[in-house]
Design an enzyme around this catalytic site. Structure first.
Site, PDB file in Angstrom:
ATOM      1  CD  GLU A 243      -3.035  -1.082   0.568  1.00 17.02           C
ATOM      2  OE1 GLU A 243      -3.159  -0.148  -0.255  1.00 17.02           O
ATOM      3  OE2 GLU A 243      -3.898  -1.959   0.727  1.00 17.02           O
TER       4      GLU A 243
ATOM      5  CB  CYS B 258      -2.221   6.584   1.816  1.00 21.18           C
ATOM      6  SG  CYS B 258      -3.529   5.738   2.684  1.00 21.18           S
TER       7      CYS B 258
HETATM    8  P1  NAD Z   1       8.633   5.157   4.299  1.00 20.44           P
HETATM    9  O1  NAD Z   1       8.566   4.326   3.099  1.00 20.44           O
HETATM   10  O2  NAD Z   1       9.794   6.064   4.458  1.00 20.44           O
HETATM   11  O3  NAD Z   1       8.650   4.267   5.613  1.00 20.44           O
HETATM   12  C1  NAD Z   1       7.647   3.328   5.890  1.00 20.44           C
HETATM   13  C2  NAD Z   1       8.219   2.213   6.726  1.00 20.44           C
HETATM   14  O4  NAD Z   1       9.211   1.525   5.985  1.00 20.44           O
HETATM   15  C3  NAD Z   1       8.896   2.654   8.021  1.00 20.44           C
HETATM   16  O5  NAD Z   1       8.565   1.710   9.028  1.00 20.44           O
HETATM   17  C4  NAD Z   1      10.366   2.558   7.675  1.00 20.44           C
HETATM   18  O6  NAD Z   1      11.188   2.344   8.798  1.00 20.44           O
HETATM   19  C5  NAD Z   1      10.391   1.362   6.763  1.00 20.44           C
HETATM   20  N1  NAD Z   1      11.531   1.280   5.852  1.00 20.44           N
HETATM   21  C6  NAD Z   1      12.263   2.297   5.340  1.00 20.44           C
HETATM   22  N2  NAD Z   1      13.199   1.813   4.485  1.00 20.44           N
HETATM   23  C7  NAD Z   1      13.036   0.468   4.451  1.00 20.44           C
HETATM   24  C8  NAD Z   1      13.666  -0.594   3.725  1.00 20.44           C
HETATM   25  N3  NAD Z   1      14.660  -0.367   2.861  1.00 20.44           N
HETATM   26  N4  NAD Z   1      13.230  -1.849   3.904  1.00 20.44           N
HETATM   27  C9  NAD Z   1      12.207  -2.103   4.749  1.00 20.44           C
HETATM   28  N5  NAD Z   1      11.570  -1.139   5.469  1.00 20.44           N
HETATM   29  C10 NAD Z   1      11.982   0.125   5.312  1.00 20.44           C
HETATM   30  O7  NAD Z   1       7.258   5.926   4.333  1.00 20.44           O
HETATM   31  P2  NAD Z   1       6.758   6.952   5.416  1.00 20.44           P
HETATM   32  O8  NAD Z   1       7.549   8.202   5.177  1.00 20.44           O
HETATM   33  O9  NAD Z   1       6.768   6.353   6.782  1.00 20.44           O
HETATM   34  O10 NAD Z   1       5.210   7.144   5.012  1.00 20.44           O
HETATM   35  C11 NAD Z   1       4.785   8.098   4.103  1.00 20.44           C
HETATM   36  C12 NAD Z   1       4.450   7.462   2.782  1.00 20.44           C
HETATM   37  O11 NAD Z   1       3.603   6.346   2.946  1.00 20.44           O
HETATM   38  C13 NAD Z   1       3.677   8.381   1.849  1.00 20.44           C
HETATM   39  O12 NAD Z   1       4.231   8.314   0.555  1.00 20.44           O
HETATM   40  C14 NAD Z   1       2.254   7.830   1.832  1.00 20.44           C
HETATM   41  O13 NAD Z   1       1.505   8.082   0.684  1.00 20.44           O
HETATM   42  C15 NAD Z   1       2.493   6.392   2.050  1.00 20.44           C
HETATM   43  N6  NAD Z   1       1.329   5.778   2.690  1.00 20.44           N
HETATM   44  C16 NAD Z   1       0.532   4.960   1.958  1.00 20.44           C
HETATM   45  C17 NAD Z   1      -0.595   4.388   2.496  1.00 20.44           C
HETATM   46  C18 NAD Z   1      -1.492   3.466   1.712  1.00 20.44           C
HETATM   47  O14 NAD Z   1      -2.320   2.796   2.298  1.00 20.44           O
HETATM   48  N7  NAD Z   1      -1.360   3.374   0.426  1.00 20.44           N
HETATM   49  C19 NAD Z   1      -0.898   4.641   3.839  1.00 20.44           C
HETATM   50  C20 NAD Z   1      -0.069   5.478   4.558  1.00 20.44           C
HETATM   51  C21 NAD Z   1       1.052   6.022   3.976  1.00 20.44           C
END
Ligand code: NAD
Length: 474
Positions: free
Chosen positions: A246, A280
């Site tokens: 997602e 999101c």
């Molecule tokens: P992010 O991708 O930076 O981080 C999300 C999670 O991934 C965190 O727990 C982080 O520690 C982890 N992570 C980071 N690098 C990783 C890697 N290489 N391998 C595994 N895990 C890793 O995102 P964010 O900044 O926390 O959230 C914001 C983004 O999320 C926005 O772009 C938003 O649109 C999206 N989002 C989408 C939805 C949806 O349902 N589609 C919901 C909420 C947020």
């Protein structure tokens, strides 16, 4: 300040290292969070793998009852959990239209209860004189869950509950910005779940790949950015993990020429600025027909001028800060780019002085596709309003984006708007509404917003594989 520990195999684990969790409204320390290392991730996966043997075999009724007991604990501890969400995430307790952390708790409980009641009955593909063929749903094994910082507790529930409801075991890794509400939730859930069924490791982004690349993890459910989703897809390939991704959205809303501006303006405002735009499926690009453009701008400005932005623990606050500094930097960057390119700011657009990662509610008019604020997801309290005059042109613009999470059409002719819905390239289309999700309706993106769905029976199925059983007759 509370004290938090990892939970592995039902035990609280104290780590040698910790990191700071900061309140984004004050920039003060909320708590020290345990920093897991690679060994902790390995221990958590081993515990989940061992627990799967038993948990995958317990009766459906027992798993359903356990999910309801988790919901009971969320209800009993709702005030404490909502307080933690506000402190670490920044959203107000109540907030605009009641969409703050108390709402997040209400949603978490509702999703927990609905998921508990879901069933995956055996289906019969064939039943004749020669053969009966049954289709059984089997859990996958260890599920790795990785969550973001915008709706930390609710998204944790979205990942964990269908996984355990269908007989899997879980290792969850929350965002390092907002790990505390998930730590407390997992601690509570472990009062009623057998050891090892639900484990938590908290740490920096670096432990994410340890989980997503682990050979004993069978599925990853991830909510977060598209960039991280792509990295996860690569690291999950070693043992062909199942994936639900997602990812980001840049949802378009299209206001048709026959819309009733007074009626739709509050819903447009609410669904654009929900959680200060850090949602999101918030409405992030508003396309308005030329004939209504000024009226819509005025109506949204009227609402914007009546709301308050501040520390979510204080009374009467509608919107909190941006959750973290890098995200605030992105919002400022996109706003400055829009200014430099001649867009008209109806309100906001200036970062206030003082503590906290605050940015005002910002409405930006006279802006077009091709500008960064329209093309990229700001994930903050800023909305570009784009003028259009041709219906074909507006669908082309709305779809000309790599994201495809949600979209909306606003019109007084609901039947006509519903007919136009299939012109939008996205997973969900709302008519005269946006961002309203429900636990009984599958939700997911297309294009670079990811794949797979969450919620409802279709979401539960994603935590299982089909086993076909051929039973000869006669
Ligand atoms: P992010 O991708 O930076 O981080 C999300 C999670 O991934 C965190 O727990 C982080 O520690 C982890 N992570 C980071 N690098 C990783 C890697 N290489 N391998 C595994 N895990 C890793 O995102 P964010 O900044 O926390 O959230 C914001 C983004 O999320 C926005 O772009 C938003 O649109 C999206 N989002 C989408 C939805 C949806 O349902 N589609 C919901 C909420 C947020």
């Amino acid at each position: 300040m509370s004290d938090f520990g990892l939970i592995i195999n039902g035990e609280r684990v104290v780590t040698a290292n910790s990191f700071d969790v900061i309140n984004p409204a004050t920039e003060e320390l909320v708590a020290k969070c345990p920093a897991a290392d690679e060994d902790h991730v390995n221990q958590a996966v081993a515990a989940a793998k061992a627990a799967f043997e038993h948990w995958s075999q317990v009766s459906d009724d027992e798993r359903k009852a356990a999910c309801h007991k988790v919901a009971d604990l969320l209800e009993q501890n709702a005030a404490e959990l909502a307080g933690i969400v506000t402190e670490e995430q920044g959203k107000p307790l109540g907030g605009f239209a009641g969409m703050g952390s108390q709402f997040e708790l209400g949603g978490a409980i509702a999703w927990c209860r609905t998921t508990a009641e879901l069933q995956l009955p055996v289906k019969v593909a064939q039943d004749d004189d020669q053969m009966r063929v049954e289709l059984h749903r089997k859990p996958l094994g260890v599920v790795g869950s990785i969550t973001p910082w915008n709706w930390p507790l609710m998204i944790a529930i979205w990942h964990v509950m269908p996984a355990i409801r269908s007989g899997n075991t879980v290792v969850i890794k929350p965002s390092p910005y907002t790990p505390l509400s998930t730590l407390r939730f997992v601690e509570l859930a472990n009062q009623v779940l057998p050891p090892g069924v639900l484990n938590i490791v908290t740490g920096t982004d670096e432990i994410g790949p340890v989980l997503t690349g682990h050979p004993d993890v069978n599925k990853i459910v991830f909510t977060g950015s598209t960039a991280t989703g792509k990295k996860i897809m690569q690291s999950a390939s070693g043992n062909l993990k199942r994936l639900t991704l997602e990812l980001g959205g840049n949802d378009a809303g299209i206001v048709l020429a026959d819309a009733n501006v007074e009626e739709i303006a509050p819903a447009i405002f609410g669904s654009s600025f929900i959680n200060a735009g850090q949602t999101c499926a918030a409405l992030k690009r508003l396309y308005v027909h030329d004939s209504l453009y000024d009226q819509v701008c005025d109506a949204l400005l009227g609402i914007a001028n009546s709301v308050t932005v501040g520390n979510g623990l204080e009374e009467g606050i509608d919107f909190g800060p941006v959750q973290n500094q890098p995200q605030l930097k992105k919002v400022v960057e996109l706003a400055e780019d829009a200014k430099a390119n001649g867009a008209r700011f109806l309100c906001g657009g200036e970062q206030p002085e003082g503590a906290g990662y605050f940015y005002p509610i910002t409405l930006v008019a006279d802006i077009k596709d091709g500008s960064r604020l329209v093309d990229e997801e700001p994930f903050g309290p800023i909305l570009p309003i784009i003028r259009y005059s041709d219906i074909e042109e507006v669908f082309a613009l709305a779809n000309d984006n790599p994201a495809g999470l949600g979209g909306s059409i606003w019109s007084s002719d609901v039947a006509k708007a519903a007919e136009l819905a299939n012109r939008m390239e996205c997973g969900t289309v709302w008519i005269n509404n946006h961002a309203a999700i429900q636990p009984n309706v599958p939700f997911g993106g297309v294009k670079q917003s990811g794949f797979g769905v969450e919620f409802a029976e279709e979401g539960l199925e994603e935590y299982t594989s089909i086993q076909a059983v051929f039973i000869p007759k006669g």
